[in-house]
Every structure is written in C-alpha cells, then in structure tokens.
Design an enzyme around this catalytic site. Structure first.
Site, PDB file in Angstrom:
ATOM      1  N   TYR A 160       0.834  -1.201   0.000  1.00  0.00           N
ATOM      2  CA  TYR A 160       0.000   0.000   0.000  1.00  0.00           C
ATOM      3  C   TYR A 160       0.872   1.256   0.000  1.00  0.00           C
ATOM      4  O   TYR A 160       0.648   2.181  -0.793  1.00  0.00           O
ATOM      5  CB  TYR A 160      -0.919  -0.022   1.217  1.00  0.00           C
ATOM      6  CG  TYR A 160      -1.588   1.298   1.512  1.00  0.00           C
ATOM      7  CD1 TYR A 160      -2.711   1.701   0.806  1.00  0.00           C
ATOM      8  CD2 TYR A 160      -1.088   2.143   2.512  1.00  0.00           C
ATOM      9  CE1 TYR A 160      -3.331   2.918   1.080  1.00  0.00           C
ATOM     10  CE2 TYR A 160      -1.701   3.357   2.792  1.00  0.00           C
ATOM     11  CZ  TYR A 160      -2.812   3.744   2.066  1.00  0.00           C
ATOM     12  OH  TYR A 160      -3.405   4.951   2.336  1.00  0.00           O
ATOM     13  N   LYS A 168       1.258   4.171  -2.950  1.00  0.00           N
ATOM     14  CA  LYS A 168       0.881   5.555  -2.707  1.00  0.00           C
ATOM     15  C   LYS A 168       2.044   6.502  -2.995  1.00  0.00           C
ATOM     16  O   LYS A 168       1.830   7.649  -3.421  1.00  0.00           O
ATOM     17  CB  LYS A 168       0.388   5.725  -1.267  1.00  0.00           C
ATOM     18  CG  LYS A 168      -0.991   5.145  -1.009  1.00  0.00           C
ATOM     19  CD  LYS A 168      -2.089   5.911  -1.761  1.00  0.00           C
ATOM     20  CE  LYS A 168      -3.471   5.428  -1.399  1.00  0.00           C
ATOM     21  NZ  LYS A 168      -4.554   6.175  -2.074  1.00  0.00           N
TER      22      LYS A 168
END
Length: 256
Positions: free
Chosen positions: A158, A162
């Site tokens: 994740y 990002k």
C-alpha cells in the site's frame, strides 16, 4: 441551479467510508455525482440520505480496477450517462493489505499498484482527454496518506503504491497545466476500523500535535477547497492533525 449548470464530480470508491464522506461534501456544495464502487455502487445509508436531501443528480458506476481495462472505460461511461465529462476527478479508491518486506508477494504488489497507482493514472489520462469548454476548470484530487512523510514497514505494498501516486501527482500537474489542475490530500487516521478500541483511539489522538484525530469532514473540506482553488496545482494538503511533522519510533497507528 439546473442539472446542466452543476459541476460534475467522479469519486472513486465514493459509495462508502471516506470516499462517501467526500461525495457527501461535494453534494452539499452543489456537485452532481458519479459514484464509483468496486463490486457495487450502492451509497452507504448516510450518503443516500444526503443525496435525497440535496436532490443532486447522481449515478453509480461499477468498475473493478483489478480487471484490465476497467479504469479506461469509466470516464467514457460517465460522459455517456450525463452527456458530459466530469469536471472533477477524486481518486479515492484504495487497496490496503497487512504485508511487510518479509512477507509481501509479487501478486500483492501488483494488485496494490493496479488499484492505488495504475487506475488513477489511467483515469487521469481519460479525464484529461475528455472534451470540455475552453474556460472549464478541470481538476483532479488524489488521495494519498500522511504516512508517506514518515514511512514505516507495515502495509508495504500500500505504502509504495501511494508513493507512486504522490510522484505522479507532481508529474501530471506539470504535464496537464494549464488545462487540468492536479493536487492531492494526505489524510491521517480518519475512519478507524473495528480493530481500534476507544482507548487506543484516545491515545492516538493525544499523540498528534493537535491532540486530536482528523474528522472525515476535514478531508472532504480539503478536497472541496482544491476543487475550487484555481491558482493551486501540484500541491498536497496534509489533513492529519500534524502527524506528518513528527517522527515516531514505530508506526504510531499501532500505539496502545
């Protein structure tokens, strides 16, 4: 305001959790809404109530960003339904995992990049190519994360996906100016999952420089500001009660 005169916003992941709060803020500001969901686009009850109260035009669109080609077809489908392209794109949909460096797999990395980076990039391209009046103020707001300022080892796939979206925000802001503005909002812990107890959330709030956790409405207001800030592009607003300014010896979200 007539439906044709209303600005139109596409909010990915806009049917629930933080995306729904953002959609609700936009509805109250007079935006027509294209609400996206992965498996369904049925608005959460609090959003459904807001849509009924405000009476803004809206429609739901389903697209699984893990499926090749799904992101590319979303903006054209919205334009066909509303008869015009969106004026605002909010890339809110995100995929989370609990992997770390010693456990992450290639499939997990690929899935997180597909949802958190590739889909926003492809949506940006479709959004930028759409026909609009010359005077239109087209805007994109990407949802990042305060953790990028002080990264930790948890949720590795994740986090690195990002980072890719953060870098793309600056690239797209330069590439698409002056036709499209591109900015980002980086929230802190805003809507806690059931894994967090009340005592832990109170401890986390006290650990923030502002001694409180941000509210979903704070994030929605930041998105709305960027949507109307015609002189702002390439910027990221942290909505995290100051968490990005502090260095923690481990992931502060796991305090307690």
């Amino acid at each position: 305001m007539s439906a044709a005169a209303m600005p139109l916003a596409l909010v990915t992941g806009g049917h629930r959790r933080l995306g729904a709060r953002i959609a609700m803020g936009l509805a109250r500001a007079g935006y027509a809404l294209a609400i996206h969901g992965r498996h369904d686009a049925e608005p959460h009850p609090f959003l459904a109530e807001c849509l009924a109260e405000t009476g803004v035009p809206w429609a739901g669109f389903v697209a699984d960003f893990l499926e090749p080609g799904s992101a590319e077809t979303l903006v054209p489908a919205i334009a066909a339904h509303f008869g015009r392209a969106p004026d605002l794109l909010v890339n809110s949909a995100s995929l989370f995992g609990q992997d770390r460096l010693d456990s992450v797999t290639g499939d997990e990395l690929a899935d997180h990049f597909a949802v958190n980076a590739s889909a926003p990039i492809l949506l940006t391209r479709s959004f930028a190519r759409a026909e609009r009046p010359a005077e239109a103020d087209a805007c994109i707001v990407n949802l990042l994360d305060q953790r990028l300022a002080q990264p930790h080892g948890d949720q590795l796939a994740y986090t690195v996906s990002k980072y890719a979206l953060a870098g793309f925000t600056r690239i797209a802001a330069r590439e698409l100016a002056p036709r499209v503005r591109v900015n980002a909002v980086a929230p802190g812990l805003t809507l806690a999952t059931e894994d967090y107890g009340a005592e832990q959330l109170a401890l986390l709030g006290q650990a923030m420089p502002l001694q409180a956790l941000p509210e979903p409405e704070d994030v929605a207001r930041a998105v709305l500001y960027l949507a109307g800030a015609r002189a702002v592009t390439g910027q990221t607003i942290h909505v995290d009660a100051g968490a990005h300014m502090r260095s923690y010896p481990r992931d502060f979200m796991h305090l307690g």
